[in-house]
Design a protein around this motif. Structure first.
Motif, PDB file in Angstrom:
ATOM      1  N   CYS A  22       0.868  -1.173   0.000  1.00  0.00           N
ATOM      2  CA  CYS A  22       0.000   0.000   0.000  1.00  0.00           C
ATOM      3  C   CYS A  22       0.907   1.226   0.000  1.00  0.00           C
ATOM      4  CB  CYS A  22      -0.898  -0.010   1.225  1.00  0.00           C
ATOM      5  SG  CYS A  22      -1.931   1.464   1.409  1.00  0.00           S
ATOM      6  N   ALA A  23       0.977   1.891  -1.134  1.00  0.00           N
ATOM      7  CA  ALA A  23       1.851   3.054  -1.282  1.00  0.00           C
ATOM      8  C   ALA A  23       1.054   4.332  -1.072  1.00  0.00           C
ATOM      9  CB  ALA A  23       2.484   3.051  -2.663  1.00  0.00           C
ATOM     10  N   ALA A  24       1.588   5.203  -0.224  1.00  0.00           N
ATOM     11  CA  ALA A  24       0.930   6.471   0.073  1.00  0.00           C
ATOM     12  C   ALA A  24       1.580   7.607  -0.694  1.00  0.00           C
ATOM     13  CB  ALA A  24       0.992   6.758   1.569  1.00  0.00           C
ATOM     14  N   SER A  25       0.771   8.643  -0.962  1.00  0.00           N
ATOM     15  CA  SER A  25       1.244   9.730  -1.821  1.00  0.00           C
ATOM     16  C   SER A  25       2.028  10.797  -1.072  1.00  0.00           C
ATOM     17  CB  SER A  25       0.036  10.393  -2.511  1.00  0.00           C
ATOM     18  OG  SER A  25      -0.874  10.897  -1.529  1.00  0.00           O
ATOM     19  N   THR A  26       1.872  10.857   0.263  1.00  0.00           N
ATOM     20  CA  THR A  26       2.529  11.925   1.009  1.00  0.00           C
ATOM     21  C   THR A  26       3.141  11.408   2.301  1.00  0.00           C
ATOM     22  OG1 THR A  26       0.681  12.608   2.425  1.00  0.00           O
ATOM     23  CG2 THR A  26       0.694  13.466   0.176  1.00  0.00           C
ATOM     24  N   PHE A  29       1.367  10.283   5.658  1.00  0.00           N
ATOM     25  CA  PHE A  29       1.005   8.884   5.903  1.00  0.00           C
ATOM     26  C   PHE A  29       1.654   8.375   7.180  1.00  0.00           C
ATOM     27  CE2 PHE A  29       0.181   4.509   5.093  1.00  0.00           C
ATOM     28  CZ  PHE A  29       1.355   3.802   5.274  1.00  0.00           C
ATOM     29  N   THR A  30       2.860   8.852   7.466  1.00  0.00           N
ATOM     30  CA  THR A  30       3.604   8.352   8.621  1.00  0.00           C
ATOM     31  C   THR A  30       3.005   8.783   9.956  1.00  0.00           C
ATOM     32  OG1 THR A  30       5.123  10.233   8.633  1.00  0.00           O
ATOM     33  CG2 THR A  30       5.727   8.360   7.259  1.00  0.00           C
ATOM     34  N   THR A  31       2.036   9.707   9.914  1.00  0.00           N
ATOM     35  CA  THR A  31       1.384  10.144  11.150  1.00  0.00           C
ATOM     36  C   THR A  31       0.066   9.408  11.385  1.00  0.00           C
ATOM     37  OG1 THR A  31       0.133  11.934  10.076  1.00  0.00           O
ATOM     38  CG2 THR A  31       2.370  12.437  10.838  1.00  0.00           C
ATOM     39  N   MET A  70       1.369  -7.871   9.190  1.00  0.00           N
ATOM     40  CA  MET A  70       1.321  -6.505   8.691  1.00  0.00           C
ATOM     41  C   MET A  70       2.559  -5.749   9.122  1.00  0.00           C
ATOM     42  SD  MET A  70      -1.762  -3.794   9.169  1.00  0.00           S
ATOM     43  CE  MET A  70      -1.775  -2.248   8.272  1.00  0.00           C
ATOM     44  N   SER A  71       3.070  -4.917   8.231  1.00  0.00           N
ATOM     45  CA  SER A  71       4.244  -4.116   8.553  1.00  0.00           C
ATOM     46  C   SER A  71       4.170  -2.814   7.763  1.00  0.00           C
ATOM     47  CB  SER A  71       5.529  -4.877   8.214  1.00  0.00           C
ATOM     48  OG  SER A  71       5.592  -5.164   6.822  1.00  0.00           O
ATOM     49  N   ARG A  72       5.108  -1.928   8.048  1.00  0.00           N
ATOM     50  CA  ARG A  72       5.176  -0.687   7.288  1.00  0.00           C
ATOM     51  C   ARG A  72       6.601  -0.194   7.253  1.00  0.00           C
ATOM     52  NH1 ARG A  72       1.202   3.335  10.144  1.00  0.00           N
ATOM     53  NH2 ARG A  72       1.959   4.789   8.546  1.00  0.00           N
ATOM     54  N   ASP A  73       6.917   0.556   6.197  1.00  0.00           N
ATOM     55  CA  ASP A  73       8.222   1.183   6.054  1.00  0.00           C
ATOM     56  C   ASP A  73       7.943   2.668   5.834  1.00  0.00           C
ATOM     57  OD1 ASP A  73      10.661   2.190   5.321  1.00  0.00           O
ATOM     58  OD2 ASP A  73      11.196   0.504   4.031  1.00  0.00           O
ATOM     59  N   ASN A  74       8.019   3.440   6.888  1.00  0.00           N
ATOM     60  CA  ASN A  74       7.683   4.860   6.785  1.00  0.00           C
ATOM     61  C   ASN A  74       8.665   5.638   5.916  1.00  0.00           C
ATOM     62  OD1 ASN A  74       5.318   4.643   8.230  1.00  0.00           O
ATOM     63  ND2 ASN A  74       6.245   5.255  10.181  1.00  0.00           N
ATOM     64  N   ALA A  75       9.863   5.150   5.784  1.00  0.00           N
ATOM     65  CA  ALA A  75      10.835   5.818   4.899  1.00  0.00           C
ATOM     66  C   ALA A  75      10.382   5.727   3.441  1.00  0.00           C
ATOM     67  CB  ALA A  75      12.204   5.189   5.070  1.00  0.00           C
ATOM     68  N   LYS A  76       9.587   4.707   3.145  1.00  0.00           N
ATOM     69  CA  LYS A  76       9.080   4.503   1.786  1.00  0.00           C
ATOM     70  C   LYS A  76       7.602   4.855   1.652  1.00  0.00           C
ATOM     71  CE  LYS A  76      12.361   0.809   0.663  1.00  0.00           C
ATOM     72  NZ  LYS A  76      12.505  -0.603   0.222  1.00  0.00           N
ATOM     73  N   ASN A  77       7.008   5.350   2.741  1.00  0.00           N
ATOM     74  CA  ASN A  77       5.567   5.667   2.731  1.00  0.00           C
ATOM     75  C   ASN A  77       4.737   4.468   2.274  1.00  0.00           C
ATOM     76  OD1 ASN A  77       6.270   8.249   3.461  1.00  0.00           O
ATOM     77  ND2 ASN A  77       5.852   9.161   1.462  1.00  0.00           N
TER      78      ASN A  77
END
Length: 121
Positions: A22-26, A29-31, A70-77
């Motif tokens: 799931c790619a975010a545009s801005t 997203f990290t907040t 589930m995981s996330r990489d905030n550096a990659k949004n």
């Protein structure tokens, strides 16, 4: 405004694996906390998993616990949903969402367009 785009869906056999992204545009997203939901034909959209904005905590529906991560990489949004040991009942359109960590879909402010996952017997 956060735009979300899911990818990684497809057709897989029972017992197989898929990784949704799931790619975010801005960067905002990290907040946001993030969630994954799914909707099968004729059924309500249901909660699958959620993760806090920092990625420090995750939550799962009982039906996927132990099989999905589930995981996330905030550096990659970008957020991810690793799905293992897939079953036919996992067949659905999968949606990612950004908002407040919750099993309630109304807690999420932004949604992607969905990606189809089909598990064949």
């Amino acid at each position: 405004q956060v735009q979300l785009v899911e990818s990684g869906g497809g057709l897989v056999q029972v017992g197989g694996s898929l990784r949704l992204s799931c790619a975010a545009s801005t960067r905002t997203f990290t907040t946001y906390d993030m969630g994954w939901f799914r909707q099968a034909p004729g059924k309500e959209r249901e909660f699958v998993a959620a993760i806090t904005y920092s990625g420090s905590s995750t939550y799962y529906a009982d039906s996927v616990k132990g099989r999905f991560t589930m995981s996330r990489d905030n550096a990659k949004n970008t957020g991810y949903l690793q799905m293992n040991s897939l079953k036919p009942e996992d067949t659905a359109v999968y949606y990612c969402a950004a908002g407040s960590r919750s099993k309630d879909r109304n807690a999420y402010d932004f949604w992607g367009q969905g990606t189809q996952v089909t598990v064949s017997p």
